[in-house]
Design an enzyme around this catalytic site. Sequence first.
Site, PDB file in Angstrom:
ATOM      1  N   TYR A 112       0.865  -1.181   0.000  1.00 35.28           N
ATOM      2  CA  TYR A 112       0.000   0.000   0.000  1.00 35.28           C
ATOM      3  C   TYR A 112       0.894   1.220   0.000  1.00 35.28           C
ATOM      4  O   TYR A 112       1.833   1.288   0.814  1.00 35.28           O
ATOM      5  CB  TYR A 112      -0.868  -0.009   1.271  1.00 35.28           C
ATOM      6  CG  TYR A 112      -1.720   1.238   1.452  1.00 35.28           C
ATOM      7  CD1 TYR A 112      -3.056   1.249   1.058  1.00 35.28           C
ATOM      8  CD2 TYR A 112      -1.181   2.407   2.014  1.00 35.28           C
ATOM      9  CE1 TYR A 112      -3.832   2.387   1.211  1.00 35.28           C
ATOM     10  CE2 TYR A 112      -1.953   3.549   2.162  1.00 35.28           C
ATOM     11  CZ  TYR A 112      -3.278   3.531   1.759  1.00 35.28           C
ATOM     12  OH  TYR A 112      -4.049   4.664   1.905  1.00 35.28           O
ATOM     13  N   GLU A 200      -3.548   7.481  -3.885  1.00 34.60           N
ATOM     14  CA  GLU A 200      -3.379   6.195  -3.211  1.00 34.60           C
ATOM     15  C   GLU A 200      -3.230   5.069  -4.221  1.00 34.60           C
ATOM     16  O   GLU A 200      -4.011   4.986  -5.162  1.00 34.60           O
ATOM     17  CB  GLU A 200      -4.618   5.929  -2.334  1.00 34.60           C
ATOM     18  CG  GLU A 200      -4.583   4.610  -1.594  1.00 34.60           C
ATOM     19  CD  GLU A 200      -5.947   4.245  -1.008  1.00 34.60           C
ATOM     20  OE1 GLU A 200      -6.146   4.456   0.190  1.00 34.60           O
ATOM     21  OE2 GLU A 200      -6.815   3.766  -1.765  1.00 34.60           O
TER      22      GLU A 200
END
Length: 407
Positions: A112, A200
């Site tokens: 991530y 993101e």
Amino acid sequence: MKIHEYQARELLAGAGIPVPAGAMVETVELAVAEAKRILDSGTPEVVIKGQVHAGGRGKAGFVKLVKSVDDARAAASFMLSNRMISVQTGPEGLDVRKLLVAAATDIAKEFYIAITVDRMRKCNVLIASAEGGVEIEAVAERNPDAILKLPIHPILGLQSYEARDMAFRLGFKGKQVGQAADLMMRLFALFCAKDASMAEINPLVVTPPTAAHPDGRVIALDAKFQFDDNALFRHKELQLLADPAEENAAELRAQEFGLSYIALDGTIGCLVNGAGLAMSTMDIVKLHGGEPANFLDVGGSASEEAVTEAFRIILSDKRVEGILVNIFGGIMQCDRIARAIVTSAKNVGFSVPLVVRLEGTNVVEARRILHDARADIPTMQVATDLTDAAQKICAAVQSRAAVSTAR
Ligand code: ADP
Ligand code: MG
């Protein structure tokens, strides 16, 4: 402003970040044709992904890996005919009108990474985790230490040694370290260039080793962006990416009339002038036990037509059980609001309790207009000050709720 994953991938690709190829389609037939093309080219697996302005798609069944044309058809039909309900959408879910069809990527490990604004530290922050993927929210709760955060210097920006250090801490190995660090640098540059408030990539994946890439490749499989609306005026290219179908219809209509409107979850519609007064009105409604249904600032110079539209927007929200009008007339003239109330009563009708508190410019004329119209607006009460107004509307809404439960 948010954009779809298929658009985010194009932005990433333009910034030199590796993303897999894919096609956006809007019908089951086109999804099937694209899946067939990919399978026929020798790729064993195809991924079909619902395109909506919300995450949590994987867990909601809107990211599907398929190996046959029939399964592709089933997945595409399911996604285009069901609303997607995920942790990020609320119980009513979202309509899915677009799909991304792509060759599936082999995944050795999911990471991530994100860049966002840290309001407490007053700087941007790089957030990363070696435990990326669909469980990231659970990881953040269960094991917050697995989420690494690096505040980014406001003037120096992200330094390449910091990006490399982060890549090592995440456990990237060999050539992956350079690829991951380079990707973080590019993502940060893109974040700044586009005035994003959030960028993101989840998952960022490492592919299994192959002859051509013995260390595997680092690729972005899913990306979400949020852009600062106040900076959109200098990004024509981003404005083109807006998808009105994904926006709240009432918010869009309000925008057209120059009103600042944000839909909330409560039952008391608020019509106020000035953002500060709107905030304090919401506070005082909550203080007296009510929940605001919206934030609405009609501003100083809104026309009678715009204010009437504001009432129409509030009244079209089925959750609204009462309306509080709180106007402090400076530039805004109270009589304009009063006339808009009378027009709205005629055109739409106030079926719910209405409490009006007016003060300031032309208030005497405004009170006269409302006084003359009171027979036409039986649900209207006039309040003397803000506390009185909040108490009256909260009481009116509560007694309505009591009546409807008694029935
Ligand atoms: P969301 O974040 O909305 O749940 P993602 O795009 O992150 O959606 O997809 C969820 C999961 O589906 C990913 O973590 C990954 O395991 C898998 N996935 C997504 N895209 C692909 C792809 N192109 N190839 C293979 N697996 C994928
Ligand atoms: Mg994701």
